[in-house]
Design a protein around this motif. Structure first.
Motif: not given
Length: 237
Positions: A87-93
Motif C-alpha cells: 500500500v505504501l509503495m502505491l502511495l509513494g508512486m
C-alpha cells in the motif's frame, strides 16, 4: 518450521519487500519522467505506469513477497507490515508521479516554439529564421516540444495542453490581435496570412500543432514527396 525460524524468515522477507518497494518507487519516477503523459493526472499516470511500465512488474513481485511474509509472520506487527508495504509503495508512486511529470515538462518542453538551430545550412537557415519571426509575433498556449520539422517547407512544432482548452478559439483571438488575417477556419484547423507569411494551427489529441511558412506554401509541407506519410497529429505528443 519453528516459530523462531518463521519469525526470522518473515522479518527478512519484509526487509526485502521494503527495499523492493523503495526501488520500485524510484524506477516508477524515472519511467514517468521519461515516458509519462504530461497532460494526465497523477492517478492516470499511476495507472498507466502500472500497466505499461516496470512498476506493474515490481508491484506483482512485491505482492508475492508480502504474501509469503504474511503467511510466515507470527506477530501482529509483521502481518500489518506485510499488508502496509504494498500500500505504501502505491502511495509513494502516486506521490512522485506529478514530480516526475513536472521534471519531464521542465526538461523536454519549452514555453514557446523554437525553430532556429545552430549550424543549419542555407536556404533552410533563412526559412527557419522567418518561421521563428512568425511564431514570435503570436501569443501561444501550451508547452512545446524541442524538436519538430523545419526547412524550406516551413517549420512545424507540436505542443501539449491539458484537456478542455479550445485551441482554435485561442488563436481566433490571438491572430487578429497580432495583425494576422484569418483566411481558413473550418473547425479542424485555422490558417492566417500576414505580409507574405502564413501560420496554421490544428488541434491534436493532448495538444496541437502549429506551422509557419510562406503564404504560397501548403501548411505542414503537405504534398512534398519527402514528407509523404508523415502524420500531422502523431499518436504520442
Amino acid at each position: 518450521m519453528p516459530a523462531t525460524g518463521r519469525t526470522v524468515s518473515a522479518a527478512v522477507l519484509l526487509a526485502i519487500g521494503a527495499g523492493l518497494a523503495l526501488l520500485a518507487v524510484l524506477v516508477h519516477y524515472g519511467f514517468m519522467a521519461m515516458y509519462g503523459d504530461v497532460t494526465g493526472s497523477a492517478f492516470e499516470g499511476l495507472t498507466w505506469g502500472l500497466a505499461a511500465g516496470p512498476s506493474g512488474l515490481a508491484f506483482g513481485v512485491l505482492l508475492v513477497v508480502a504474501l509469503i511474509g504474511l503467511m510466515l509472520s507470527t506477530k501482529l506487527w509483521m502481518r500489518l507490515a506485510a499488508v502496509a508495504i504494498p500500500v505504501l509503495m502505491l502511495l509513494g508512486m502516486f506521490a512522485v508521479t506529478p514530480l516526475a511529470l513536472g521534471q519531464k515538462m521542465a526538461t523536454q518542453f519549452v514555453s514557446a516554439p523554437q525553430c532556429v538551430t545552430q549550424g543549419t545550412d542555407e536556404p533552410m537557415a533563412t526559412a527557419d529564421r522567418e518561421a521563428q519571426q512568425v511564431f514570435d509575433s503570436i501569443e501561444h498556449i501550451g508547452q512545446f516540444k524541442g524538436g519538430g520539422m523545419s526547412g524550406v517547407a516551413g517549420c512545424t512544432r507540436w505542443f501539449v495542453l491539458p484537456g478542455g482548452v479550445d485551441v482554435l478559439q485561442h488563436y481566433r483571438t490571438a491572430l487578429p490581435a497580432a495583425g494576422w488575417n484569418v483566411v481558413e477556419d473550418d473547425g479542424r484547423h485555422l490558417r492566417a496570412h500576414l505580409d507574405g507569411r502564413a501560420f496554421d494551427v490544428m488541434p491534436c489529441p493532448g495538444g496541437g500543432v502549429i506551422w509557419a511558412g510562406s503564404e504560397d506554401q501548403r501548411s505542414y509541407g503537405q504534398g512534398r514527396p519527402e514528407l509523404a506519410g508523415t502524420e500531422i497529429c502523431p499518436h504520442d505528443l
